[in-house]
Design a protein around this motif. Sequence first.
Motif, short mmCIF file in Angstrom:
data_model
loop_
_atom_site.label_atom_id
_atom_site.label_comp_id
_atom_site.label_asym_id
_atom_site.label_seq_id
_atom_site.Cartn_x
_atom_site.Cartn_y
_atom_site.Cartn_z
N PRO A 22 -37.09 -35.14 0.64
CA PRO A 22 -36.00 -35.80 -0.08
C PRO A 22 -36.21 -37.32 -0.10
O PRO A 22 -36.39 -37.94 0.94
CB PRO A 22 -34.74 -35.41 0.71
CG PRO A 22 -35.24 -35.01 2.07
CD PRO A 22 -36.60 -34.42 1.84
N ASN A 23 -36.23 -37.86 -1.30
CA ASN A 23 -36.44 -39.31 -1.49
C ASN A 23 -37.75 -39.79 -0.85
O ASN A 23 -37.89 -40.96 -0.50
CB ASN A 23 -35.26 -40.11 -0.92
CG ASN A 23 -35.06 -41.43 -1.65
OD1 ASN A 23 -35.38 -41.56 -2.83
ND2 ASN A 23 -34.55 -42.42 -0.95
N ASN A 24 -38.70 -38.86 -0.68
CA ASN A 24 -40.02 -39.17 -0.11
C ASN A 24 -39.93 -39.82 1.28
O ASN A 24 -40.71 -40.71 1.61
CB ASN A 24 -40.82 -40.10 -1.05
CG ASN A 24 -41.30 -39.37 -2.29
OD1 ASN A 24 -41.48 -38.16 -2.27
ND2 ASN A 24 -41.51 -40.11 -3.36
N ILE A 25 -39.00 -39.34 2.12
CA ILE A 25 -38.87 -39.96 3.44
C ILE A 25 -39.68 -39.25 4.52
O ILE A 25 -39.80 -39.75 5.63
CB ILE A 25 -37.39 -40.05 3.89
CG1 ILE A 25 -36.80 -38.65 4.14
CG2 ILE A 25 -36.56 -40.83 2.89
CD1 ILE A 25 -35.45 -38.68 4.86
N ARG A 26 -40.26 -38.08 4.21
CA ARG A 26 -41.07 -37.37 5.19
C ARG A 26 -42.52 -37.84 5.10
O ARG A 26 -43.02 -38.13 4.02
CB ARG A 26 -41.02 -35.88 4.95
CG ARG A 26 -39.59 -35.33 4.86
CD ARG A 26 -38.98 -35.13 6.22
NE ARG A 26 -37.66 -34.52 6.08
CZ ARG A 26 -36.52 -35.11 6.35
NH1 ARG A 26 -36.52 -36.35 6.80
NH2 ARG A 26 -35.37 -34.50 6.20
N ARG A 27 -43.20 -37.87 6.26
CA ARG A 27 -44.59 -38.34 6.28
C ARG A 27 -45.45 -37.43 7.14
O ARG A 27 -45.01 -36.93 8.17
CB ARG A 27 -44.66 -39.77 6.84
CG ARG A 27 -43.96 -40.81 6.00
CD ARG A 27 -43.98 -42.18 6.66
NE ARG A 27 -45.31 -42.79 6.62
CZ ARG A 27 -46.04 -43.09 7.69
NH1 ARG A 27 -45.59 -42.84 8.89
NH2 ARG A 27 -47.23 -43.65 7.57
N ARG A 28 -46.69 -37.25 6.68
CA ARG A 28 -47.72 -36.60 7.48
C ARG A 28 -48.95 -37.50 7.44
O ARG A 28 -49.28 -38.04 6.37
CB ARG A 28 -48.09 -35.22 6.93
CG ARG A 28 -47.18 -34.09 7.37
CD ARG A 28 -47.79 -32.73 7.04
NE ARG A 28 -47.88 -32.55 5.60
CZ ARG A 28 -47.03 -31.83 4.88
NH1 ARG A 28 -46.00 -31.24 5.46
NH2 ARG A 28 -47.20 -31.68 3.58
#
Length: 268
Positions: A22-28
């Motif tokens: 959501p809203n590009n808030i996750r990161r790997r």
Amino acid sequence: MQAHISYTADTGEQLVNETFGPNNIRRRTSGSAELHEVEILDGRLFLPQLSLERNGFELAEHRSAVKSFFDLDELKAVYYPEVAALIKARSGAARVVVFDHTLRSGSEAEREAKLIREPVLSAHNDYTEWSGPQRVREIMGEEAERLLARRFAIIQVWRAAYPDAADPILSNPLALADARSVAPEDLLVAERRYPHRVGQTYRLKYNPRHRWFYFPQLARDEAIVFKVYDSEKDGRARFTPHTSFDDPATPSGAPPRQSIEARALAFF
């Protein structure tokens, strides 16, 4: 001050930063981190010596009329023009196009509630030799090739985003490496994957020659202006690696960091 900076180990593996959710808030991310204790200098003691062209960054007094940095309409109507004017004044650019921004918080609850990102605790530079011009092509469309024939830079403005102007940043401040202390071989290319496009960033590998600075207790009416790409190769600053870090001087109970970082293309 002595503190730890998180570098990337040069193991030869492919480095990837992936943003999603959501809203590009996750990161790997891939790659191996290395913590190195370094000296981080108080940039306020060196203000007359620091400049965008020589070191890659400088501190500006900059009062904003924005009431809420979490109001997207206000950001685009008020803050983007403020940032463009600041970058023009500091860089001498003839034209500045502010194209996006990132809000960050040190509070997980706030990040989830407002769908914003966390502080990045890893030394990096947002654009590479390839992705700087590529971003111009993505944003400027038919104008891009004409604009790329002349000098351009990507310049960012970083500041506190607290609603109360009296609240300075006390936790996870921003550290910046003097561009003159960073060798080309210190920069490791990392693929930057978004849901709808792929870019590149640089990760930073350790070099004891790196010279780090920060600006303690950065107030809302101050802004760090720093350059993450410059097409000119005449010896001026081109890339300015930076990172948040855990400041050992952070007082107990200090509020989580709230910051905003605006990005702009500067054409000369």
